[in-house]
Design an enzyme around this catalytic site. Structure first.
Site, PDB file in Angstrom:
ATOM      1  N   ARG A 180      -7.589  -0.402   0.966  1.00  0.00           N
ATOM      2  CA  ARG A 180      -8.295  -1.724   0.087  1.00  0.00           C
ATOM      3  C   ARG A 180      -8.680  -1.322  -1.181  1.00  0.00           C
ATOM      4  NH1 ARG A 180     -12.617  -2.113   5.042  1.00  0.00           N
ATOM      5  NH2 ARG A 180     -10.982  -1.026   5.908  1.00  0.00           N
ATOM      6  N   ASP A 183       1.786   6.176   5.701  1.00  0.00           N
ATOM      7  CA  ASP A 183       0.741   5.251   5.225  1.00  0.00           C
ATOM      8  C   ASP A 183       1.173   4.671   3.980  1.00  0.00           C
ATOM      9  OD1 ASP A 183      -1.619   4.108   5.770  1.00  0.00           O
ATOM     10  OD2 ASP A 183      -2.933   5.676   4.570  1.00  0.00           O
ATOM     11  N   ASP A 205     -12.134   7.113   3.345  1.00  0.00           N
ATOM     12  CA  ASP A 205     -10.880   6.686   4.204  1.00  0.00           C
ATOM     13  C   ASP A 205     -10.453   5.573   4.433  1.00  0.00           C
ATOM     14  OD1 ASP A 205      -8.918   7.462   5.891  1.00  0.00           O
ATOM     15  OD2 ASP A 205      -9.893   7.753   7.965  1.00  0.00           O
ATOM     16  N   LYS A 242       0.768  -1.141   0.019  1.00  0.00           N
ATOM     17  CA  LYS A 242       0.080  -0.148  -0.112  1.00  0.00           C
ATOM     18  C   LYS A 242       0.897   1.115  -0.061  1.00  0.00           C
ATOM     19  CE  LYS A 242      -3.151   2.671   2.975  1.00  0.00           C
ATOM     20  NZ  LYS A 242      -4.023   2.344   4.242  1.00  0.00           N
ATOM     21  N   LYS A 248      -9.909  12.991   7.820  1.00  0.00           N
ATOM     22  CA  LYS A 248      -9.781  12.516   9.389  1.00  0.00           C
ATOM     23  C   LYS A 248      -9.741  13.733  10.447  1.00  0.00           C
ATOM     24  CE  LYS A 248      -6.619   8.850   7.920  1.00  0.00           C
ATOM     25  NZ  LYS A 248      -7.116   7.697   8.903  1.00  0.00           N
TER      26      LYS A 248
HETATM   27  N1  BES Z   1      -4.168   4.504   7.012  1.00  0.00           N
HETATM   28  C1  BES Z   1      -5.430   4.183   8.006  1.00  0.00           C
HETATM   29  C2  BES Z   1      -5.227   3.276   8.998  1.00  0.00           C
HETATM   30  C3  BES Z   1      -4.479   3.486  10.083  1.00  0.00           C
HETATM   31  C4  BES Z   1      -5.288   4.315  11.168  1.00  0.00           C
HETATM   32  C5  BES Z   1      -3.260   3.299  10.474  1.00  0.00           C
HETATM   33  C6  BES Z   1      -4.463   4.762  12.199  1.00  0.00           C
HETATM   34  C7  BES Z   1      -2.586   3.779  11.566  1.00  0.00           C
HETATM   35  C8  BES Z   1      -3.232   4.461  12.449  1.00  0.00           C
HETATM   36  C9  BES Z   1      -6.468   3.603   7.003  1.00  0.00           C
HETATM   37  O1  BES Z   1      -6.460   4.321   5.532  1.00  0.00           O
HETATM   38  C10 BES Z   1      -7.875   3.988   7.311  1.00  0.00           C
HETATM   39  O2  BES Z   1      -8.178   5.080   7.475  1.00  0.00           O
HETATM   40  N2  BES Z   1      -8.499   3.098   7.737  1.00  0.00           N
HETATM   41  C11 BES Z   1      -9.822   3.220   8.544  1.00  0.00           C
HETATM   42  C12 BES Z   1     -10.824   2.242   7.894  1.00  0.00           C
HETATM   43  C13 BES Z   1     -12.163   2.601   8.400  1.00  0.00           C
HETATM   44  C14 BES Z   1     -12.599   3.675   7.697  1.00  0.00           C
HETATM   45  C15 BES Z   1     -12.957   1.455   7.786  1.00  0.00           C
HETATM   46  C16 BES Z   1      -9.885   3.039  10.117  1.00  0.00           C
HETATM   47  O3  BES Z   1      -8.995   2.120  10.374  1.00  0.00           O
HETATM   48  O4  BES Z   1     -10.326   3.954  10.715  1.00  0.00           O
HETATM   49 ZN    ZN Z   2      -4.562   4.854   5.062  1.00  0.00          ZN
HETATM   50 MN    MN Z   3      -7.393   5.927   5.477  1.00  0.00          MN
END
Ligand code: BES
Ligand code: ZN
Ligand code: MN
Length: 487
Positions: A342, A279, A338, A256, A268
């Site tokens: 995926r 990221d 966000d 990724k 966010k």
């Molecule tokens: N890059 C983030 C995941 C992440 C969050 C890594 C906090 C480290 C710390 C990812 O892209 C993301 O935002 N995931 C969301 C998914 C949700 C919207 C289903 C998450 O985990 O909140």
């Molecule tokens: Zn992310």
């Molecule tokens: Mn995200």
């Protein structure tokens, strides 16, 4: 760091500093050294406890100017990972002294370990532990000292030690490359910069192809491009091929590469957003591992794919509720912009599966906050549809010392991904958030044996510890290289 193997006894070696490991309750030292350390031990100032160190000035009683005793802790539980931790810790103290060349007595840090394995681990400990990059500083650069030369001292030294030390150097340098890229800010480590790093691998014999926005559109990478719509920073879909042996199996490593994750329209909150520069840690792992593979030259073929783009809100950005086409042909209903990881990964996975028919695929992604909550920073959670692949991962975990924990991939979780308007929704709400993310990805691998590593908990090392200095941990690189070396 330059490493060399010196066929001598430690008490004979001339160096600015000599490192001797001492296990708790079982001190076995050459007599000259024993006499030198007698006071410090008898007075109880050094006991050999884990990560303890003490510095002794030899005043001409040894050719080495300084002697550093490093505590290994309990002799019974000493292993390669313990060696990396205690020497990693000591390496920063040595670096900060300003000592540029050091000698390490192999026998005194190896204890029960295979000497080759110990040589590799000790090189890794110094290169990883003393890593400190000035990044974009233009002042106070004299703080950035470095150990330049490492001598591994052993009366039994031979070719095998040399080979293992060289492998350790390649692997540790790859981890540091991953750390540098992962910790680089979003405005300086862009998709174009990642592509540039990949293109540098051409001189090591890696074939590299970079698809820009237009090329990706022609190829049908719609899901990847849905995320890239919102940014003016040119996205790059990077494909790297290492051909180690004709007719051998191909193993794919996929990363990724979100060079900055604002969350997009599902923006966010401001806290913690700066860390979203990391990221693209999965991409950094992939490119660094490809570099190490090209240097280690294992007899197999390795495919590396990085899907790199910013995730931004803008007038062109994709929306929650959108239905997006994917490379696989499946349609996806977007719930949160966000959950962009995926979206870029599903195209990378099906692109790899369809065009390369790999024997196995491994993807690395800072994918879910849920995984960070589940395992914290001490273990990588992984999911796999194949027990043989999982066994390879467990084995690599034991040799690399990188902790992993297998998570369930049960199909009952698919219920949360059912959509009324598309083949799948891409998120399944908060319950089991890391699992539903993995289930979503599983739709795009076909019947390829596959493992998904969610490294969201391992983006950051908060303070210096063992062989991890503050900054990016550079996770997963040693793990995947052990998988590939033992294929
Ligand atoms: N890059 C983030 C995941 C992440 C969050 C890594 C906090 C480290 C710390 C990812 O892209 C993301 O935002 N995931 C969301 C998914 C949700 C919207 C289903 C998450 O985990 O909140
Ligand atoms: Zn992310
Ligand atoms: Mn995200």
């Amino acid at each position: 760091m330059k490493t060399s193997i010196v066929k001598k006894k430690p008490e004979e070696v001339d160096a600015p500093l000599l490192v001797i490991g001492v296990a708790e309750d079982s001190v076995q030292l050459p007599p000259v050294i024993q006499r030198l350390v007698k006071d410090v031990m008898d007075l109880g100032d050094f006991k050999g406890k884990k990560c303890e160190h003490t510095l002794i000035y030899t005043q001409g009683r040894l050719p080495a100017k300084r002697l550093m005793l490093v505590g290994l802790g309990d002799a019974e539980s000493h292993d390669a990972e313990n060696l990396r931790k205690v020497l990693g810790d000591a390496s920063r103290r040595i670096r900060d002294l300003g000592v540029e060349a050091i000698a390490v007595s192999l026998e005194h840090v190896a204890w029960g370990l295979d000497p080759g394995e110990a040589a590799e681990a000790l090189v890794e400990a110094f290169i990883l532990g003393s890593f400190k990059d000035p990044y974009h500083k233009t002042r106070e650069l004299d703080e950035f000292k470095a150990v330049k030369e490492l001598m591994i001292v052993s009366p039994e030294a031979g070719k095998e030690h040399e080979r293992k030390a060289a492998e350790g150097t390649v692997i540790a340098e790859a981890v540091n490359m991953c750390r540098r890229l992962a910790w680089g800010p979003g405005n300086r480590v862009t998709p174009t910069v990642l592509a540039g790093e990949a293109l540098k691998l051409r001189k090591l014999g890696v074939e590299v192809k970079v698809l820009d926005r237009e090329d990706a559109k022609k190829a049908g990478l719609h899901s990847f491009l849905a995320v890239a719509r919102g940014t003016e920073e040119p996205p790059k879909f990077i494909v790297m091929e290492y051909n180690g042996k004709e007719g051998a199996e191909t193993v794919a490593v996929i990363g990724k590469g979100i060079t900055f994750d604002t969350g997009g329209i599902s923006l966010k909150s401001r806290e913690g957003m700066p860390l979203m520069k990391t990221d693209m840690t999965g991409a950094a792992i992939t490119i660094s591992a490809m570099k190490a593979v090209a240097q280690l030259k294992p007899p197999l073929n390795v495919l590396g794919i990085v899907a790199a783009t910013d995730n931004m809100p803008s007038g062109r950005a994709y929306h929650p509720g959108d239905v997006v086409d994917t490379y696989s042909g499946l349609t996806v209903e977007v719930i949160s912009t966000d959950a962009e990881g995926r979206m870029v990964l599903n195209d990378a996975l099906s692109y790899a599966a369809k065009n390369y028919k790999p024997a196995a695929m491994f993807d690395f992604a800072t994918l879910t906050g849920a995984m960070q909550v589940a395992l914290g920073e001490h273990a990588i959670g992984y999911f796999s549809n194949d027990d043989c692949v999982a066994e390879r991962i467990e084995k690599a975990s034991r040799t690399s010392g990188e902790r992993v924990w297998r998570m369930p991939l049960w199909d009952v979780y698919d219920e949360q991904l059912k959509s009324d308007v598309a083949d799948w929704k891409h998120t399944g709400g908060r319950p089991g958030g890391a699992i539903t993310a993995a289930r979503f990805l599983s739709k795009f691998v076909g019947d390829t044996p596959w493992a998904h590593f969610d490294i969201a908990g391992l983006m950051e090392q908060k303070s210096d510890k063992g062989y991890n200095p503050k900054g990016s941990k550079g996770p997963g690189v040693r793990l995947i290289l052990d998988v590939l070396r033992n294929w």
